[in-house]
Design an enzyme around this catalytic site. Structure first.
Site, PDB file in Angstrom:
ATOM      1  N   ASP A 123       0.867  -1.172   0.000  1.00 48.04           N
ATOM      2  CA  ASP A 123       0.000   0.000   0.000  1.00 48.04           C
ATOM      3  C   ASP A 123       0.905   1.224   0.000  1.00 48.04           C
ATOM      4  O   ASP A 123       1.923   1.250   0.697  1.00 48.04           O
ATOM      5  CB  ASP A 123      -0.881  -0.011   1.252  1.00 48.04           C
ATOM      6  CG  ASP A 123      -1.721   1.244   1.375  1.00 48.04           C
ATOM      7  OD1 ASP A 123      -2.411   1.587   0.418  1.00 48.04           O
ATOM      8  OD2 ASP A 123      -1.661   1.873   2.451  1.00 48.04           O
TER       9      ASP A 123
ATOM     10  N   ASP B  19      -1.961  -0.441   6.296  1.00 48.11           N
ATOM     11  CA  ASP B  19      -2.059   0.254   7.578  1.00 48.11           C
ATOM     12  C   ASP B  19      -3.454   0.788   7.863  1.00 48.11           C
ATOM     13  O   ASP B  19      -3.703   1.296   8.950  1.00 48.11           O
ATOM     14  CB  ASP B  19      -1.065   1.421   7.632  1.00 48.11           C
ATOM     15  CG  ASP B  19      -1.473   2.567   6.710  1.00 48.11           C
ATOM     16  OD1 ASP B  19      -2.098   2.294   5.663  1.00 48.11           O
ATOM     17  OD2 ASP B  19      -1.174   3.732   7.054  1.00 48.11           O
TER      18      ASP B  19
ATOM     19  N   ASP C 148      -7.399  -1.550   3.689  1.00 50.94           N
ATOM     20  CA  ASP C 148      -6.531  -2.680   3.346  1.00 50.94           C
ATOM     21  C   ASP C 148      -7.011  -3.998   3.959  1.00 50.94           C
ATOM     22  O   ASP C 148      -6.420  -5.051   3.704  1.00 50.94           O
ATOM     23  CB  ASP C 148      -5.093  -2.413   3.833  1.00 50.94           C
ATOM     24  CG  ASP C 148      -4.504  -1.145   3.244  1.00 50.94           C
ATOM     25  OD1 ASP C 148      -4.648  -0.941   2.026  1.00 50.94           O
ATOM     26  OD2 ASP C 148      -3.903  -0.369   4.004  1.00 50.94           O
TER      27      ASP C 148
END
Length: 770
Positions: A297, A530, A534
């Site tokens: 990410d 985080d 996600d």
């Protein structure tokens, strides 16, 4: 937003605790001490070994029971290592444990989740895990209940809505009264089992279960047949029958291999724990050994998650004295607290100039949020291309430089449609934000590339922003980017996931589908994240890695947590898993040699009505000096080559030539040797030791100082024990004729071994992992 109530008083909290209306201490993510003792002591291998020891004791063959001492030592070492790993993991998991924000006596406080009582008022914000059932008293939030329902769409919660433990706040902020605690919660077990929603696949554990089932299926009937054959056909004493049968059965059990795997994994977990890396499931470490695709990410992983406003570009002639109050009022009314809004608040400040009438929280799926005011219309903040169809050249220029752009616009009137944007939005300004790339990112990405791990960046940002950040971070093929928002519903994820390196404007559901497509293509996928956007991808990945600075949700469901949020530690996390499986695979072949030849020889001697040529004490010497000693000294070596093949297939392929050579040699000697029985058994045992030692020497190539030391001391130790205690091991004096015969047969066995090694299929260059 003001708290809708004062919350409980200290006295009310005390009364509820006295009644028992409070939560329970969160369970440890590790095994309990009782489980560790139970799983190390009460195993099928141990049971079989103790049954054999009991039979030997019953017939007075005490010297042949020495193997049980090694079994006990193995158990003690295994327990001690797991307890050490447990202690470190439990200490780190305290840092990872989510806390709850409550209102008591009119003040916001932070407490441990087990301190929440019935009727406590919880303050829930974006990224928070809902740890108790409750009812919304005020505010507005979007909640992801996918862990409960399987549905990924966020659900809007307003006053009166029910909240369930195990779900997560995606956006917004609300206050909720706790309705259930402890075992009364709708998903009481989910908090402890969040990490277990997807079982961790362990090839090592699965392989050992296969071996255990196979040997256990054969060992009992073979043992009975060997014993009956000795008693009824050869008419030997019961004690001799037990000793002979026991040796055959002991050889079939790869006793030390189970301990070797447990100690290797525990040591890997301990090494990572010392680096402030929390492994929440010990077998996750093994999963990392197989990872060949790493999905990152952008925000919070490649970047540090902290943003700052670079500049504000006006999009129309709108007085700043009117613009600032609108933005400040929006930010004061908004409950969004992601990195973008934190940067906006730092730059513009907050001030409730206008009174809000309706609010739509910002969503990573919608890419926009809105707040309606009584006299100023509705202010929108969203992704540039969501608010405007055509971006001004100045905004495009900033995006091409890797910056993020959000548009602030206004609509004349109140807007309550959460699914669509009005056509009449009037853009006021573009806010340009900068990301900070984490230190060491370029070096880290280059390391993965060299190690054969394909790195992909998946982000919800604009395609130009993501690709330029990827370029700055040092990602190769950064220009190979795709905007998933440009595709329709029927997207070919299987083709897209292999074709592109950078994925932009990805929704949370699309992140999950990309990971699924990569797994269908045969890849082992690790995912870092985080935020709550996600979560779906983290749950789907073979190995999930969370950044500690991120949300409670991402930390709780991930198998690995980087507690210091240091992206540069990622290579060490992946390579630690490789180190474990490579070292175990290299040494496992030595353990399986004895299993294979013991099985084959047992069948041969049973069919030919001949005694098994070895006794338990002799097998114990091989266990100690040729299997356990070299293996446990080399499992700490740093072997981080990419794992390309099956553990069990590789180990058996490494063992087969040596096991077949030993089997051929023993059969040949049994049928042809002119010496007496004890001399014949001595010759067999010497050749068995020599060929077994060759397997260890081969596994140590290429040699290091440690490996040379191991090989030399192995030879000196084994033959030294035989020289000092020949009677204990029932070894006869070796005559010149015997020595000559041993030399001739050994040369013949070397030729057979060389031939077998040459014709054994090479498994991905995995024979020598050194």
């Amino acid at each position: 937003m003001e708290a809708p109530m004062q919350g409980l008083s200290a006295q009310e909290v005390k009364e509820r605790k006295e009644r028992g209306d409070l939560g329970k201490q969160p369970g440890s993510i590790t095994k309990t001490k009782a489980q560790i003792f139970k799983e190390n002591i009460f195993t099928l291998f141990n049971l079989l070994n103790f049954i054999i020891a009991a039979l030997l004791f019953a017939v007075g063959a005490y010297s042949n029971m020495i193997f049980i001492v090694i079994i006990i030592i193995n158990v003690i070492i295994g327990i001690a290592q797991e307890l050490k790993a447990k202690k470190l993991i439990d200490e780190l998991s305290i840092l990872n444990r989510p806390k709850a924000k409550l209102i008591r006596d009119g003040r916001e406080i932070v407490v441990e989740t087990e301190d929440i009582v019935i009727d406590d008022v919880m303050v829930l914000e974006s990224g928070h895990q809902i740890c108790n059932d409750g009812i919304v008293l005020g505010g507005m939030a979007e909640v992801n209940e996918s862990l409960l329902t399987g549905e990924s769409d966020a659900i809007l919660k307003t006053e009166g809505s029910e909240l369930y433990s195990g779900s997560f706040v995606v956006t917004g902020k609300c206050y909720a009264k706790t309705t259930h605690v402890g075992s009364e919660n709708y998903a009481v077990k989910l908090m402890e089992e969040t990490k277990k929603t997807k079982s961790v696949s362990s090839e090592l554990l699965g392989s050992m279960k296969q071996v255990t089932r196979f040997t256990s299926f054969l060992i009992v009937p073979l043992g009975i047949l060997l014993f009956l054959e000795a008693i009824m056909l050869r008419q030997v004493l019961v004690s001799d029958a037990v000793v002979s049968s026991s040796a055959a059965l002991l050889g079939m059990l790869p006793k030390g291999l189970v301990l070797l795997i447990a100690v290797s994994l525990a040591n890997g977990v301990i090494r990572l724990a010392n680096m402030k890396i929390l492994v929440q499931n010990i077998y996750s470490l093994e999963t990392l050994a197989h990872v060949d695709v790493l999905c990152l990410d952008k925000t919070g992983t490649i970047t540090d998650g902290k943003m700052k406003v670079k500049e504000v570009l006006p999009l129309r002639d709108f007085p700043n004295k009117k613009l600032s109050p609108l933005i400040q009022s929006y930010l004061a009314a908004s409950d969004d607290n992601n990195a973008t809004f934190q940067a906006l608040q730092e730059h513009f400040g907050t001030n409730s100039v206008y009174q809000q009438t309706y609010k739509i929280p910002f969503s990573s799926l919608r890419k926009w949020g809105a707040v309606s005011f009584n006299t100023a219309g509705t202010v929108f903040i969203g992704a540039a291309e969501r608010i405007m169809n055509v971006l001004p050249a100045a905004v495009e220029h900033q995006i091409e430089k890797g910056c993020r752009a959000v548009i602030i616009g206004i609509y004349d009137g109140e807007w309550q449609n959460e699914r669509e944007l009005p056509d009449e939005i009037e853009p006021l300004c573009a806010v340009i934000l900068e990301d900070n790339i984490r230190k060491g990112t370029a070096k880290t990405l280059e390391y993965f590339r060299k190690e054969g791990v394909d790195v992909k960046v998946i982000s919800g940002d604009h395609i130009k922003t993501v690709s330029i950040i990827a370029k700055k971070a040092g990602l190769k093929d950064w220009e190979n980017a795709v905007d998933l928002s440009s595709f329709g519903e029927d997207m070919d994820y299987d083709s897209i996931c292999m074709k592109y390196t950078v994925f932009a404007r990805v929704t949370p559901k699309q992140k999950q589908l990309l990971v699924m497509a990569m797994k269908r293509a045969g890849h082992q996928v690790a995912m870092t994240g985080d935020g709550v956007n996600d979560l779906l991808a983290l749950r789907e990945a073979d190995c999930s890695i969370a950044i500690a600075e991120g949300s409670d949700a991402s930390r709780q469901i991930s198998q690995i947590v980087l507690l210091d949020s240091d992206f540069a530690n990622l290579p060490q996390v992946v390579l630690e898993g490789r180190k474990v499986i490579n070292n175990v695979t290299r040494t496992a072949g030595v353990f399986f040699i004895k299993t294979i030849y013991s099985l084959l020889l047992s069948i041969f001697f049973l069919l030919f009505n001949m005694p098994f040529p070895f006794i338990p004490i002799q097998i114990t010497l091989i266990d100690a000096f040729i299997e356990a000693y070299p293996s446990f000294l080399t499992i700490f070596e740093s072997n981080t080559k990419r794992v390309r093949s099956s553990f069990l297939r590789t180990a058996l392929a490494n063992a087969a030539p040596f096991a077949l050579t030993i089997t051929a040699g023993i059969i040949f000697i049994s049928l042809t040797l002119p010496f007496d029985t004890q001399q014949r058994q001595t010759i067999m045992y010497m050749l068995l030791i020599l060929v077994s030692m060759l397997s260890v020497i081969k596994s140590c190539i290429p040699f290091t100082k440690l490996r040379v030391f191991i090989c030399v001391t192995m030879v000196l130790g084994a033959f030294g024990a035989l020289w000092i205690l020949p009677q204990l091991f029932e070894i006869s004096v070796i005559t010149t004729a015997m020595l000559s015969y041993i030399g001739k047969v050994f040369v013949g066995l070397l030729l057979i071994l060389t031939l077998l090694i040459c014709i054994t299929p090479k498994i991905e260059k995995h024979e020598n992992l050194g």
